[in-house]
Design a protein around this motif. Structure first.
Motif, short mmCIF file in Angstrom:
data_model
loop_
_atom_site.label_atom_id
_atom_site.label_comp_id
_atom_site.label_asym_id
_atom_site.label_seq_id
_atom_site.Cartn_x
_atom_site.Cartn_y
_atom_site.Cartn_z
N ARG A 1 0.76 -1.21 0.04
CA ARG A 1 -0.07 -0.06 0.07
C ARG A 1 1.01 1.24 -0.11
NH1 ARG A 1 -1.98 3.44 4.01
NH2 ARG A 1 -4.01 4.37 2.92
N GLN A 2 1.94 1.24 0.74
CA GLN A 2 2.74 2.45 0.77
C GLN A 2 3.31 2.74 -0.54
OE1 GLN A 2 2.85 4.41 3.88
NE2 GLN A 2 3.68 5.65 2.02
N ILE A 3 3.71 1.73 -1.49
CA ILE A 3 4.20 2.03 -2.43
C ILE A 3 3.17 2.79 -3.54
CG2 ILE A 3 4.90 0.82 -4.80
CD1 ILE A 3 7.17 0.85 -3.06
N TYR A 4 2.07 2.27 -3.36
CA TYR A 4 0.90 2.94 -4.12
C TYR A 4 1.07 4.68 -3.87
CZ TYR A 4 -0.52 -1.21 -6.31
OH TYR A 4 -0.72 -2.53 -7.25
N ILE A 5 1.11 4.70 -2.59
CA ILE A 5 0.76 5.89 -2.02
C ILE A 5 1.97 6.99 -2.40
CG2 ILE A 5 0.63 7.46 0.15
CD1 ILE A 5 -0.81 5.29 1.62
N ASP A 6 2.97 6.23 -2.39
CA ASP A 6 4.13 7.13 -2.92
C ASP A 6 4.38 7.24 -4.26
OD1 ASP A 6 5.07 6.89 -0.12
OD2 ASP A 6 6.55 5.39 -0.39
N PHE A 7 3.72 6.46 -5.18
CA PHE A 7 3.66 6.82 -6.58
C PHE A 7 2.50 7.69 -6.88
CE2 PHE A 7 5.08 2.24 -8.06
CZ PHE A 7 6.60 2.61 -7.87
N GLY A 8 1.58 7.82 -6.06
CA GLY A 8 0.59 8.88 -6.11
C GLY A 8 1.42 10.31 -5.77
N TYR A 9 2.03 10.48 -4.67
CA TYR A 9 2.70 11.68 -4.33
C TYR A 9 3.84 12.08 -5.40
CZ TYR A 9 0.79 11.62 0.22
OH TYR A 9 -0.28 11.66 1.30
N VAL A 10 4.55 11.12 -5.92
CA VAL A 10 5.45 11.27 -7.05
C VAL A 10 4.99 11.84 -8.11
CG1 VAL A 10 7.36 10.37 -8.41
CG2 VAL A 10 7.37 9.96 -5.96
N THR A 11 3.88 11.20 -8.62
CA THR A 11 3.04 11.64 -9.70
C THR A 11 2.60 12.72 -9.76
OG1 THR A 11 2.49 9.12 -10.15
CG2 THR A 11 1.18 10.95 -11.33
N LEU A 12 2.03 13.26 -8.63
CA LEU A 12 1.58 14.53 -8.56
C LEU A 12 2.56 15.58 -8.60
CD1 LEU A 12 -0.96 16.50 -8.17
CD2 LEU A 12 -0.98 16.08 -5.90
N GLY A 13 3.64 15.39 -7.86
CA GLY A 13 4.83 16.02 -7.50
C GLY A 13 5.55 16.52 -8.99
N LEU A 14 5.61 15.42 -9.99
CA LEU A 14 6.13 15.64 -11.41
C LEU A 14 5.14 16.57 -12.00
CD1 LEU A 14 7.04 12.22 -12.27
CD2 LEU A 14 8.58 13.76 -11.77
N THR B 1 12.29 20.30 -7.05
CA THR B 1 13.38 19.41 -7.58
C THR B 1 13.70 18.54 -6.53
OG1 THR B 1 13.42 20.61 -9.62
CG2 THR B 1 14.98 18.85 -9.15
N ILE B 2 14.25 19.45 -5.60
CA ILE B 2 15.12 18.79 -4.47
C ILE B 2 14.17 17.81 -3.56
CG2 ILE B 2 16.43 19.18 -2.33
CD1 ILE B 2 17.43 21.67 -3.44
N LEU B 3 12.81 18.46 -3.25
CA LEU B 3 12.04 17.61 -2.28
C LEU B 3 11.56 16.40 -3.21
CD1 LEU B 3 10.10 20.79 -0.93
CD2 LEU B 3 11.63 19.03 0.27
N LEU B 4 11.30 16.57 -4.49
CA LEU B 4 10.74 15.43 -5.20
C LEU B 4 11.75 14.21 -5.37
CD1 LEU B 4 8.32 14.69 -6.93
CD2 LEU B 4 9.51 15.48 -8.88
N CYS B 5 12.97 14.73 -5.57
CA CYS B 5 14.13 13.69 -5.38
C CYS B 5 14.29 13.04 -4.19
CB CYS B 5 15.40 14.33 -5.96
SG CYS B 5 15.72 14.91 -7.54
N LEU B 6 14.01 13.79 -3.05
CA LEU B 6 13.90 13.15 -1.81
C LEU B 6 12.91 12.10 -1.57
CD1 LEU B 6 14.83 15.97 0.77
CD2 LEU B 6 16.43 14.19 0.13
N LEU B 7 11.81 12.43 -1.96
CA LEU B 7 10.40 11.69 -1.98
C LEU B 7 10.73 10.49 -2.93
CD1 LEU B 7 7.44 11.32 -1.15
CD2 LEU B 7 6.83 12.81 -3.23
N ILE B 8 11.38 10.62 -4.01
CA ILE B 8 11.77 9.42 -4.81
C ILE B 8 12.45 8.29 -4.11
CG2 ILE B 8 12.53 8.23 -7.02
CD1 ILE B 8 11.47 11.04 -8.47
N VAL B 9 13.42 9.08 -3.55
CA VAL B 9 14.57 8.32 -2.81
C VAL B 9 13.89 7.55 -1.51
CG1 VAL B 9 16.38 8.33 -1.37
CG2 VAL B 9 16.67 9.38 -3.65
N ASP B 10 12.97 8.21 -0.90
CA ASP B 10 12.31 8.01 0.30
C ASP B 10 11.42 6.72 -0.03
OD1 ASP B 10 12.09 8.41 3.39
OD2 ASP B 10 9.76 8.49 2.67
N THR B 11 11.05 6.77 -1.33
CA THR B 11 9.88 5.45 -1.68
C THR B 11 10.63 4.10 -1.49
OG1 THR B 11 9.03 7.10 -3.22
CG2 THR B 11 8.62 4.60 -3.51
#
Length: 377
Positions: A96-109, A134-144
């Motif tokens: 479930r957390q993977i789906y949530i993170d993908f949702g946040y990353v998609t919106l962030g892009l 960009t910095i926050l989005l990169c952190l979000l992708i890494v944190d996924t």
């Protein structure tokens, strides 16, 4: 299967209510289906308008389209995570957390792409908002994958600069059209606030604390917010209303008999173009004849309002004594509003001269700066 460390999960989430079942499941699926369709529709609409533009492309239209489509992706991932994930059978599952993170990353892009274009439009040369995103989005992708901090925390931090830039951009660009569409602008700003409130209510911490009813209210607010946001764009005849200052060429002011009074040139090189050298004579000297010709053809007393001339359009506005005409690339409604206000102002200013004007231009020497004031930001 990957597992989320137990210390990473707040106490309220260790016995999750997801996937959502029971009384609220179907109503929530319906509401979020509506959100999906609305955002998908707006995304496609903006892309269609961008593709249909024949002249200079407005890349902010494309940016709006991408933002709405990425928001659609965000909705899809959240629906999968909260209604169809197997979390209730494996509370510590990573799925479930993977789906949530993908949702946040998609919106962030989508937010990043929008921010870059918005900063370019408002001439923010250092692109500070885009850099932060960009910095926050990169952190979000890494944190996924690395699970350093809570993805929800990073998502909130990512949204803050985007929302701030969005408000700055809207205030700056709607200031150009606020004369006629003030209600649409206020509706947009209220819609942003309602949308943010609704998005907060669908977060895990709120839903876990107050139950699915909080998400129901949040979805409802998101629909209202998106609808109010759309008022700004649906209410405009064209999104190019935002760019009206770039499309002006020249304004002419004439007496009702067609005699020239004054003009103001917005593009200084216009008078040097061969095809426009006879245009003042055509408008001023021939205006009465053109109106008579049109009236005879259509057997109507209507005055000429818009005329095509080569690659431009000429918009006319009539007062009791004055006639104003503006040469533009595109006939936008805002020009009619500004011409009317200009004529009303000048006829009030010269109310003692105009009824018996003898052709003397001396008293009209201040008209050119007045025209400039009415048509510049």
């Amino acid at each position: 299967m990957l597992q989320i460390p137990i210390e990473r999960i707040p106490p309220l989430l260790r016995e999750s209510i997801f996937p959502i079942e029971g009384l609220f499941r179907e109503p929530l699926l319906i509401l979020e289906g509506i959100i999906f369709l609305l955002t998908l529709q707006y995304g496609i609409l903006f892309f269609y308008r961008f593709i249909k533009e024949e002249r200079e492309k407005n890349y902010m239209i494309r940016a709006w389209g991408i933002f709405f489509l990425t928001y659609t992706g965000n909705v899809i991932f959240f629906m999968i995570s909260d209604f169809f994930s197997p979390l209730s059978y494996a509370p510590l599952s990573y799925v479930r957390q993977i789906y949530i993170d993908f949702g946040y990353v998609t919106l962030g892009l989508g937010a990043l792409f929008f921010s870059y274009n918005a900063e370019r439009e408002i001439q923010q040369k250092n692109h500070i908002f885009s850099i932060i995103l960009t910095i926050l989005l990169c952190l979000l992708i890494v944190d996924t994958f690395a699970l350093i901090v809570s993805p929800e925390t990073l998502a909130v931090l990512t949204n803050l600069p985007f929302v701030l830039l969005l408000i700055i951009y809207i205030i700056k660009f709607t200031s150009k059209i606020k004369e006629k569409w003030r209600l649409n602008i206020y509706g947009f700003l209220v819609g942003i606030c309602i949308w943010i409130s609704g998005y907060f209510l669908i977060t895990d911490i709120v839903v876990e604390s107050f139950g699915p009813f909080a998400r129901f209210i949040g979805d409802f607010l998101i629909i209202i917010g998106i609808s109010l946001i759309s008022l700004l764009f649906v209410g405009l005849p064209s999104l190019t209303e935002f760019e009206w200052p770039k499309k002006m060429k020249k304004v002419f002011l004439m007496y009702k008999s067609g005699e020239y009074i004054a003009d103001y040139n917005f593009q200084k090189d216009l008078t040097g173009i061969e095809e426009f050298k006879d245009l003042p004579k055509l408008i001023a000297g021939g205006l009465t004849g053109i109106n008579q010709l049109i009236a005879e053809i259509v057997q109507s007393k209507q005055k000429l309002r818009i005329m095509d001339y080569k690659d431009v359009k000429i918009i006319f506005q009539y007062g009791n004594y004055l006639i104003a005409a503006i040469i533009v690339d595109e006939a936008l409604d805002i020009y009619k509003t500004k011409l009317k206000k200009l004529i009303d102002y000048l006829e009030t200013l010269y109310e003692t001269y105009l009824p018996t004007w003898d052709g003397n231009l001396t008293q009209f020497q201040i008209v050119k700066p007045i025209i400039k004031r009415f048509f510049t930001l």
